[in-house]
Design a protein around this motif. Structure first.
Motif: not given
Length: 337
Positions: A15, A33-34, A36-39, A192, A196
């Motif tokens: 990260t 969004e992506v 944040l989803a990947e921390d 999206g 990604r």
């Protein structure tokens, strides 16, 4: 496809602290969004507070061109992801944003010792004739000349940009296509999937120091085929109205005359030039040797398809955000409905 291909998702598990520029835009929001989803720990410099930004995101408010604001945002960061883009494509806007703000961000990144810079550019810079293309390309050149590890992502077309005629077709009007409706083609990519891809480019070693054109899953539909997909989604008969490309030349010539005294006319003239470009140039990889666009050479990524997006528009699941004036509106401006 090779195992080290940048078009394969290769999450590293690491990260980063990432400065995301352009987080309030359509693609920027998807990238946020992506990330944040990947921390990842994300910092967003913004001109004004945005209630859509999640609470866990750190943001700094102010003039993005101010060195002190960028310095504050980038302090302690590992990477920059820039989704900045001018809203209109007009020359002043393009050079201020596509080049100027990105150049300021690059200077700040270098000053703060940031090692990686991922840039969202556009595939149309392959044949630059418009101000925003030249501005984007000028910054690409600066980024490549820097000592930062960089990735330049050049997407083809966005779903949103191919959806401007939903309302007119829903109202029973014919689909507008320039020429015979088959002058161009593209491999559109969803927000999206592109997000990604950009997040993958941030950590994937195979992406380092490369220019990466990318489209969505093929084949590459022409405008006529896009219109047929849209008609099928809306459940209406497909009718197409062919518009001569020369009409845009006529609009441009008229606006060139009135634009000498009228600022709004000058802005519309540039939009007409942009419209003509997209009416005659495909959003695919350009083969310089063969002097043609090559759909087969245009890399594909993701799983979302244009037909599925049209279905969500038809059902009301997705509401199309209004952007700058498109080709169909230029035609309306000329008196052809």
């Amino acid at each position: 496809m090779r195992e080290d291909s940048p078009y394969l998702l290769q999450p590293s598990g690491a990260t980063m602290r990432v400065v995301l520029l352009g987080a309030s835009g359509t693609i920027g929001r998807a990238v946020l969004e992506v990330l944040l989803a990947e921390d990842h720990d994300v910092v967003c410099p913004l001109r004004r507070a945005d209630p859509a930004v999640p609470e866990r995101v750190q943001y700094v408010i102010g003039d993005l061109s101010a060195p002190e604001l960028l310095e504050k945002a980038m302090r302690g960061a590992d990477a920059v992801v820039s989704c900045l883009a001018s809203r209109t494509g007009a020359p002043g806007d393009a050079w201020a944003v596509d080049h100027g703000l990105n150049a300021a961000a690059l200077r700040a990144a270098k000053a703060q010792g940031i090692a990686r810079f991922v840039l969202l550019s556009a595939i149309c810079v392959q044949k630059p004739v418009l101000a925003f293309q030249k501005a984007k390309l000028a910054f690409e050149t600066e980024l490549q000349a820097s000592d930062l590890c960089h990735v330049i992502v050049r997407p083809t077309a966005f779903f949103k940009s191919l959806s401007g005629q939903v309302d007119r077709m829903r109202a029973g009007k014919p689909y507008l296509a320039f020429g015979n409706g088959r002058l161009t083609a593209c491999k559109p990519i969803s927000d999206g999937d592109l997000a990604r891809f950009i997040a993958n480019a941030l950590t994937n070693p195979a992406c380092a120091n490369r220019i990466l054109p990318v489209g969505g899953p093929g084949p590459a539909p022409t405008p006529e085929e896009q219109g047929r997909l849209l008609a099928d989604s809306l459940g209406v008969p497909f009718r197409m109205k062919r518009v001569p490309v020369g009409l845009l030349d006529a609009i441009t010539a008229t606006l060139s005359v009135t634009g000498r005294l009228n600022r709004r006319a000058r802005a519309k003239r540039e939009l007409a030039r942009i419209g003509r470009y997209y009416a005659t140039e495909s959003m695919l990889v350009w083969d310089e040797a063969r002097q043609c666009y090559d759909a087969d050479a245009t890399p594909e990524f993701g799983q979302n398809r244009l037909a599925d997006y049209y279905a969500t528009l038809a059902s009301g699941e997705v509401v199309l955000e209004r952007g700058p004036m498109r080709c169909s509106e230029l035609v309306k401006y000329a008196g052809i409905g």
